[in-house]
Design a protein around this motif. Structure first.
Motif, mmCIF file in Angstrom:
data_model
loop_
_atom_site.group_PDB
_atom_site.id
_atom_site.type_symbol
_atom_site.label_atom_id
_atom_site.label_comp_id
_atom_site.label_asym_id
_atom_site.label_seq_id
_atom_site.Cartn_x
_atom_site.Cartn_y
_atom_site.Cartn_z
ATOM 1 N N ARG A 100 0.867 -1.191 0.000
ATOM 2 C CA ARG A 100 0.000 0.000 0.000
ATOM 3 C C ARG A 100 0.896 1.231 0.000
ATOM 4 O O ARG A 100 1.958 1.222 0.618
ATOM 5 C CB ARG A 100 -0.868 -0.001 1.268
ATOM 6 C CG ARG A 100 -1.842 1.161 1.349
ATOM 7 C CD ARG A 100 -2.694 1.098 2.612
ATOM 8 N NE ARG A 100 -1.994 1.642 3.759
ATOM 9 C CZ ARG A 100 -2.537 1.764 4.991
ATOM 10 N NH1 ARG A 100 -3.761 1.372 5.217
ATOM 11 N NH2 ARG A 100 -1.829 2.272 5.980
ATOM 12 N N THR A 101 0.453 2.274 -0.724
ATOM 13 C CA THR A 101 1.146 3.575 -0.559
ATOM 14 C C THR A 101 0.082 4.618 -0.214
ATOM 15 O O THR A 101 -0.194 4.846 0.949
ATOM 16 C CB THR A 101 2.004 3.959 -1.783
ATOM 17 O OG1 THR A 101 1.228 3.862 -2.980
ATOM 18 C CG2 THR A 101 3.236 3.074 -1.898
ATOM 19 N N THR A 130 -0.695 0.504 -10.414
ATOM 20 C CA THR A 130 -2.041 0.371 -10.994
ATOM 21 C C THR A 130 -2.114 0.821 -12.463
ATOM 22 O O THR A 130 -3.206 0.873 -13.028
ATOM 23 C CB THR A 130 -3.063 1.212 -10.200
ATOM 24 O OG1 THR A 130 -2.574 2.546 -10.115
ATOM 25 C CG2 THR A 130 -3.279 0.664 -8.807
ATOM 26 N N HIS A 161 -8.259 1.795 -13.804
ATOM 27 C CA HIS A 161 -8.389 1.516 -12.372
ATOM 28 C C HIS A 161 -7.800 0.176 -11.965
ATOM 29 O O HIS A 161 -7.767 -0.151 -10.787
ATOM 30 C CB HIS A 161 -9.857 1.579 -11.942
ATOM 31 C CG HIS A 161 -10.377 2.981 -11.857
ATOM 32 N ND1 HIS A 161 -11.713 3.287 -11.792
ATOM 33 C CD2 HIS A 161 -9.730 4.176 -11.819
ATOM 34 C CE1 HIS A 161 -11.867 4.606 -11.731
ATOM 35 N NE2 HIS A 161 -10.683 5.161 -11.748
HETATM 36 C C1 LIG Z 1 -11.334 9.963 -5.858
HETATM 37 C C2 LIG Z 1 -10.464 9.062 -6.684
HETATM 38 C C3 LIG Z 1 -10.079 9.454 -7.948
HETATM 39 C C4 LIG Z 1 -9.269 8.620 -8.736
HETATM 40 N N1 LIG Z 1 -8.849 9.069 -9.958
HETATM 41 C C5 LIG Z 1 -8.019 8.311 -10.693
HETATM 42 C C6 LIG Z 1 -7.535 8.776 -11.952
HETATM 43 O O1 LIG Z 1 -7.849 9.892 -12.399
HETATM 44 N N2 LIG Z 1 -6.689 7.967 -12.642
HETATM 45 C C7 LIG Z 1 -6.311 6.761 -12.156
HETATM 46 O O2 LIG Z 1 -5.540 6.082 -12.825
HETATM 47 N N3 LIG Z 1 -6.768 6.284 -10.997
HETATM 48 C C8 LIG Z 1 -7.597 7.032 -10.242
HETATM 49 N N4 LIG Z 1 -8.041 6.558 -9.026
HETATM 50 C C9 LIG Z 1 -7.639 5.241 -8.558
HETATM 51 C C10 LIG Z 1 -6.366 5.285 -7.655
HETATM 52 O O3 LIG Z 1 -6.151 6.519 -7.092
HETATM 53 C C11 LIG Z 1 -5.178 5.040 -8.481
HETATM 54 O O4 LIG Z 1 -5.259 3.720 -8.907
HETATM 55 C C12 LIG Z 1 -3.822 5.268 -7.786
HETATM 56 O O5 LIG Z 1 -2.872 4.995 -8.756
HETATM 57 C C13 LIG Z 1 -3.547 4.446 -6.566
HETATM 58 O O6 LIG Z 1 -2.366 4.948 -5.940
HETATM 59 P P1 LIG Z 1 -2.156 4.790 -4.369
HETATM 60 O O7 LIG Z 1 -0.806 5.306 -4.023
HETATM 61 O O8 LIG Z 1 -3.288 5.378 -3.646
HETATM 62 O O9 LIG Z 1 -2.150 3.213 -4.260
HETATM 63 P P2 LIG Z 1 -2.803 2.243 -3.195
HETATM 64 O O10 LIG Z 1 -4.238 2.503 -3.061
HETATM 65 O O11 LIG Z 1 -1.988 2.258 -1.960
HETATM 66 O O12 LIG Z 1 -2.590 0.834 -3.922
HETATM 67 C C14 LIG Z 1 -3.166 0.568 -5.171
HETATM 68 C C15 LIG Z 1 -2.784 -0.841 -5.631
HETATM 69 O O13 LIG Z 1 -1.377 -0.887 -5.899
HETATM 70 C C16 LIG Z 1 -0.704 -1.777 -5.007
HETATM 71 N N5 LIG Z 1 0.478 -1.063 -4.529
HETATM 72 C C17 LIG Z 1 0.504 0.092 -3.808
HETATM 73 N N6 LIG Z 1 1.770 0.465 -3.582
HETATM 74 C C18 LIG Z 1 2.568 -0.463 -4.163
HETATM 75 C C19 LIG Z 1 3.978 -0.623 -4.256
HETATM 76 N N7 LIG Z 1 4.819 0.246 -3.709
HETATM 77 N N8 LIG Z 1 4.443 -1.697 -4.929
HETATM 78 C C20 LIG Z 1 3.599 -2.590 -5.496
HETATM 79 N N9 LIG Z 1 2.261 -2.492 -5.424
HETATM 80 C C21 LIG Z 1 1.744 -1.433 -4.768
HETATM 81 C C22 LIG Z 1 -1.701 -2.097 -3.915
HETATM 82 O O14 LIG Z 1 -1.516 -3.405 -3.388
HETATM 83 C C23 LIG Z 1 -3.036 -1.930 -4.617
HETATM 84 O O15 LIG Z 1 -3.357 -3.119 -5.298
HETATM 85 C C24 LIG Z 1 -8.864 7.353 -8.231
HETATM 86 C C25 LIG Z 1 -9.257 6.964 -6.944
HETATM 87 C C26 LIG Z 1 -10.040 7.804 -6.174
HETATM 88 C C27 LIG Z 1 -10.435 7.350 -4.800
#
Ligand SMILES: Cc1cc2nc3c(=O)[nH]c(=O)nc-3n(C[C@H](O)[C@H](O)[C@H](O)COP(=O)(O)OP(=O)(O)OC[C@H]3O[C@@H](n4cnc5c(N)ncnc54)[C@H](O)[C@@H]3O)c2cc1C
Length: 487
Positions: free
Chosen positions: A81-82, A159, A438
């Motif tokens: 998670r990040t 992602t 996503h």
């Molecule tokens: C309000 C909202 C708007 C969004 N808008 C977009 C958008 O415009 N475009 C888009 O692409 N997505 C969007 N998303 C989806 C999400 O934000 C993205 O997928 C984002 O890339 C996730 O990043 P994070 O750091 O929050 O990852 P996390 O939520 O922490 O993790 C996401 C996934 O990646 C894995 N992961 C996390 N960190 C690592 C790591 N260091 N190494 C390996 N795996 C890891 C996790 O196990 C999980 O499966 C949105 C989500 C929300 C809630």
């Protein structure tokens, strides 16, 4: 849990890191067991998935390696998670016992290199923090997902995320030039930063989009671009039909123009922003870059759109500029949604797909018709296209329903999952992909074989060869019940 107790896991994590790096607070463990896919149950504090034993916060790559190796040796499931903004059940565990390995303390900007136009960061650096820092220096990553204020580099890469300026700058896969990652057995691997390579398959893609199911990404290097906000042009029009809107998007991109923003909203979707414009679809463009290029791109788009007999200028244009400024979601918007879900069973979700131009309008029409017919208590379904390519575009369905039973535990089965299924079915049968940006998570994993067809074997072989014990986010991308099936 046969072989290892919760206490033993916690004690070992403390040994490998420190007491201050291992969180066993019950409220935080409960919260961490779900992600935005179950935002309605989460807002009501109904925790339906396995609860993690602990959240561990490594502070360097050696600690990530030690934790992963321990988990791999003892059968503990690892959820990387990040930022925690995942929305497809990627942060939910499919197997117990599990730990969350949280990269947020890997939060250093490691190298700013304006000559080679590259930035190297640790995986837990928040994108917004890096972007603000760069903008002050006159640079940008070009990456502006709606989740920019919530997400960190590790999750964004894991992602295969994409931002609102993708038509000009690309998705994250076009931006990442190199990275460092830790494999489940603790091995640390680095991919160097070069402009291009022809040295066999491009192994960056083993990690980009791995969704925590192959490796833990610890460091990322991305390209940089000049930050030129003074060159922006905004253009907006209403258009009589979605089909004409799609045609215009297609013709602009196919002709070779690269606005940073190119979007088409149906009237239902747009009405959530400006209800008085609920009559017709809306086309939105932004251009940027070196001034002559931005001017020329805006001029060409204006001419192409105004040549259509079905378009009218959108007024006032200031509405669009203001809307775009507020398109990203900060913690404030997340908190506001939680407050609303605590009180009212009015639930909104999104599901996004992509397909080639010749099918995109068919998918839009088939999905909206079926959802309206088959889903009870629907408040509405609409959608938009926000990322276009020479061969096709994405569709981002936005829908809301009123959970008449006010039963967050059962809501998924009654509303969200059936709507998702309709969207995925109608897309796959027309040759599209079930996820444009996503990811798969565990929500769309049941459709993974239909998505891949004959190449599913390649995907499964890849995941199994790097993570033979299924230590990394088991059940993500490939459901547990498919993992041991014969090929
Ligand atoms: C309000 C909202 C708007 C969004 N808008 C977009 C958008 O415009 N475009 C888009 O692409 N997505 C969007 N998303 C989806 C999400 O934000 C993205 O997928 C984002 O890339 C996730 O990043 P994070 O750091 O929050 O990852 P996390 O939520 O922490 O993790 C996401 C996934 O990646 C894995 N992961 C996390 N960190 C690592 C790591 N260091 N190494 C390996 N795996 C890891 C996790 O196990 C999980 O499966 C949105 C989500 C929300 C809630």
């Amino acid at each position: 849990m046969d072989t290892v107790t919760k206490d033993a896991i916690v004690q070992q994590l403390i040994q490998l890191t420190s007491r201050d790096q291992v969180n066993v607070d019950p409220d935080q463990l409960n919260y961490a067991s779900l992600d935005f896919y179950r935002k309605y149950p989460r807002a009501r504090k109904i925790y339906q998935a396995p609860i993690p034993v602990a959240i561990v916060y490594p502070e360097n790559v050696a600690q990530v390696a030690a934790v992963l190796k321990y988990a791999n040796d003892t059968g503990v499931n690892v959820i990387p998670r990040t930022g925690g903004s995942e929305i497809e059940r990627g942060l939910e565990s499919a197997r117990e016992p599990h730990i969350i390995v949280d990269g947020s303390r890997l939060n250093q900007i490691l190298k700013f290199d304006p000559e080679d136009m590259q930035l190297t960061v640790q995986a837990g650096v928040p994108l917004k923090q890096a972007e603000d820092w760069l903008n002050e220096k006159g640079y940008t990553t070009g990456h502006l997902p709606q989740s920019q204020p919530l997400a960190d580099f590790g999750g964004l890469v894991a992602t295969r995320s994409i931002g609102q300026l993708s038509t000009l700058y690309g998705g994250i896969e076009d931006m990442v030039v190199g990275l460092e990652a830790v494999m489940p057995d603790g091995r640390i691997v680095r991919i160097k930063n070069v402009p291009r390579r022809s040295v066999g398959p491009d192994i960056r893609h083993v990690f980009i989009g791995n969704e925590g199911s192959i490796a833990f990404i610890t460091e990322v290097t991305v390209k940089l671009f000049p930050y030129l906000p003074d060159t922006y042009h905004y253009l907006a029009y209403t258009v009589d039909t979605m089909r004409e809107g799609f045609r215009l998007l297609r013709d602009i991109v196919a002709a070779g123009y690269r606005p940073s923003v190119i979007r088409l909203y149906d009237a239902q979707d747009w009405s959530q922003f400006y209800p008085k414009h609920a009559e017709k679809p809306v086309l939105i463009f932004r251009t940027e870059g070196p001034q002559p290029l931005s001017d020329a791109t805006a001029g060409a788009i204006k001419a192409m759109v105004e040549a259509s007999s079905q378009t009218q200028p959108y007024e006032p244009l200031d509405e669009i500029i203001d809307w775009f400024k507020h398109l990203t979601w900060t913690q404030k918007e997340v908190d506001a949604e939680v407050n609303q879900l605590e009180k009212t069973p009015f639930v909104g979700f999104t599901t996004e797909v992509a397909a080639n131009w010749h099918e995109i309008a068919n998918i839009f029409e088939a999905v909206t018709a079926r959802v309206k017919k088959e889903i009870p208590n629907l408040y509405g379904i609409g959608g938009h296209s926000s990322h276009s390519y020479v061969n096709g575009t994405n569709l981002y369905f936005v829908y809301a329903f009123i959970d008449a039973e006010d039963d967050p535990a059962g809501e998924m089965a009654r509303y969200h999952d059936p709507i998702n299924k309709i969207i995925v079915e109608e897309t796959l049968k027309r040759g599209g992909t079930m996820s444009h940006h996503h990811g798969v998570g565990k929500a769309r994993a049941p459709f993974i074989k239909e998505e891949y067809g004959s190449s599913y074997w390649v995907l499964k072989t890849l995941l199994k060869s790097f993570d033979p014990k299924n230590t990394m986010n088991a059940g993500n991308i490939i459901p547990l019940e498919f993992w041991d099936e014969p090929d």
